[in-house]
Design a protein around this motif. Structure first.
Motif, mmCIF file in Angstrom:
data_model
loop_
_atom_site.group_PDB
_atom_site.id
_atom_site.type_symbol
_atom_site.label_atom_id
_atom_site.label_comp_id
_atom_site.label_asym_id
_atom_site.label_seq_id
_atom_site.Cartn_x
_atom_site.Cartn_y
_atom_site.Cartn_z
ATOM 1 N N MET A 37 0.560 -1.438 0.401
ATOM 2 C CA MET A 37 0.064 0.211 -0.161
ATOM 3 C C MET A 37 0.779 1.023 -0.215
ATOM 4 N N LEU A 38 1.733 1.085 0.663
ATOM 5 C CA LEU A 38 2.846 2.068 1.058
ATOM 6 C C LEU A 38 3.303 2.631 -0.706
ATOM 7 N N GLU A 39 3.654 2.025 -1.182
ATOM 8 C CA GLU A 39 4.337 1.720 -2.359
ATOM 9 C C GLU A 39 3.365 1.930 -4.128
ATOM 10 N N VAL A 40 2.067 1.546 -3.651
ATOM 11 C CA VAL A 40 1.453 1.557 -4.502
ATOM 12 C C VAL A 40 0.580 3.381 -4.414
ATOM 13 N N PHE A 41 0.413 3.412 -2.620
ATOM 14 C CA PHE A 41 -0.707 5.070 -2.137
ATOM 15 C C PHE A 41 0.361 5.968 -2.141
ATOM 16 N N LEU A 42 1.655 6.370 -1.766
ATOM 17 C CA LEU A 42 2.323 7.074 -1.210
ATOM 18 C C LEU A 42 3.823 7.514 -1.730
ATOM 19 N N THR A 43 4.207 6.632 -1.826
ATOM 20 C CA THR A 43 6.073 6.779 -2.564
ATOM 21 C C THR A 43 6.220 5.073 -3.518
ATOM 22 N N SER A 44 6.786 4.985 -4.613
ATOM 23 C CA SER A 44 7.238 3.743 -4.921
ATOM 24 C C SER A 44 8.485 3.893 -4.745
ATOM 25 N N LEU A 85 -7.763 1.231 8.602
ATOM 26 C CA LEU A 85 -7.933 2.751 8.299
ATOM 27 C C LEU A 85 -7.291 2.642 7.882
ATOM 28 N N PHE A 86 -5.912 2.252 7.576
ATOM 29 C CA PHE A 86 -4.831 2.057 6.517
ATOM 30 C C PHE A 86 -5.116 1.883 5.289
ATOM 31 N N TYR A 87 -5.967 1.384 4.906
ATOM 32 C CA TYR A 87 -6.392 1.092 3.749
ATOM 33 C C TYR A 87 -7.241 1.901 3.020
ATOM 34 N N SER A 97 2.020 12.602 1.757
ATOM 35 C CA SER A 97 3.077 12.263 2.535
ATOM 36 C C SER A 97 2.710 13.154 3.900
ATOM 37 N N GLY A 98 2.277 13.607 3.584
ATOM 38 C CA GLY A 98 1.627 14.823 5.253
ATOM 39 C C GLY A 98 0.836 13.696 6.832
ATOM 40 N N ALA A 99 0.344 12.331 5.616
ATOM 41 C CA ALA A 99 -0.735 11.368 6.716
ATOM 42 C C ALA A 99 0.294 10.353 6.881
ATOM 43 N N LEU A 100 2.205 9.969 6.334
ATOM 44 C CA LEU A 100 3.092 9.471 7.164
ATOM 45 C C LEU A 100 3.020 9.032 8.790
ATOM 46 N N ILE A 101 2.977 10.061 8.961
ATOM 47 C CA ILE A 101 3.322 9.621 10.588
ATOM 48 C C ILE A 101 1.991 8.946 11.270
ATOM 49 N N PHE A 102 0.953 9.385 10.453
ATOM 50 C CA PHE A 102 0.152 8.410 11.472
ATOM 51 C C PHE A 102 -0.601 7.183 10.393
ATOM 52 N N LEU A 103 0.393 7.507 9.283
ATOM 53 C CA LEU A 103 -0.096 5.839 9.528
ATOM 54 C C LEU A 103 0.825 5.343 9.261
ATOM 55 N N GLY A 104 2.319 5.538 9.768
ATOM 56 C CA GLY A 104 3.270 4.842 10.479
ATOM 57 C C GLY A 104 3.230 4.211 11.940
#
Length: 190
Positions: A37-44, A85-87, A97-104
């Protein structure tokens, strides 16, 4: 011990081993689901793997340090809920990318369960080396399932496989915990 008692003991041991193996496979499918999901939706970029691994291992360390009175089933359900929730956050807000901390933090929540798994199951499965061996082999199978599933099924796999595997892990965990409680009760009654 009667012949029936021996058969029951062997059956229970097989169920316990299969449970640990499948739970290990679930942990891998969950972890790789986060990575995909990180690869597809945030950064590859390759950094996705390290982000997912960092938060997962941080959660794992927290899980290893929880008190034995923590409810493993709640942690297992929490790992499934955190995944979805992540999905949904990634579906609603792709490439944020601002959501990265919450996603983490959601990855961290899921990582707590595998850490606590070893605390919970070491009291059920007395030989910790075998426990780790069986769970690790399940994890390796889960990696293979994740890679093949992502290649052949794509987003369908990311959507449904962690939930299905989580449900199987939940049912097997419940059965194993109930079985171990029953065995403890029989020992104390005799």
């Amino acid at each position: 011990m009667t012949n029936t008692g021996n058969i029951t003991a062997v059956f229970n041991r097989l169920i316990l081993t299969a449970s640990i193996f499948m739970i290990g496979a679930y942990f891998a499918v969950l972890q790789f689901g986060y990575l995909f999901m990180l690869e597809v939706f945030l950064t590859s970029r390759s950094i996705s793997y390290f982000i997912a691994l960092f938060f997962w291992l941080l959660g794992f360390l927290i899980g290893l340090n929880l008190k034995k009175t923590t409810n493993y089933i709640i942690l297992l359900c929490g790992s499934i809920i955190a995944y979805y929730l992540f999905y949904f956050i990634n579906i609603l807000f792709p490439f944020k990318s601002g959501a990265l901390i919450f996603l983490g933090l959601l990855i961290l929540i899921s990582g707590i369960c595998p850490g606590y798994f070893f605390i919970q199951f070491q009291s059920i499965y007395k030989n910790v080396k075998h426990l780790f061996f069986i769970e690790n082999n399940g994890f390796i199978l889960g990696i293979i399932i994740s890679l093949l599933g992502a290649i052949n099924m794509g987003e369908w796999f990311i959507k449904f496989a962690p939930g299905a595997m989580g449900l199987i892990a939940l049912l097997l965990s419940l059965y194993t915990i109930i079985l171990s409680q029953h065995a403890k009760n029989n020992i104390t009654e005799n």
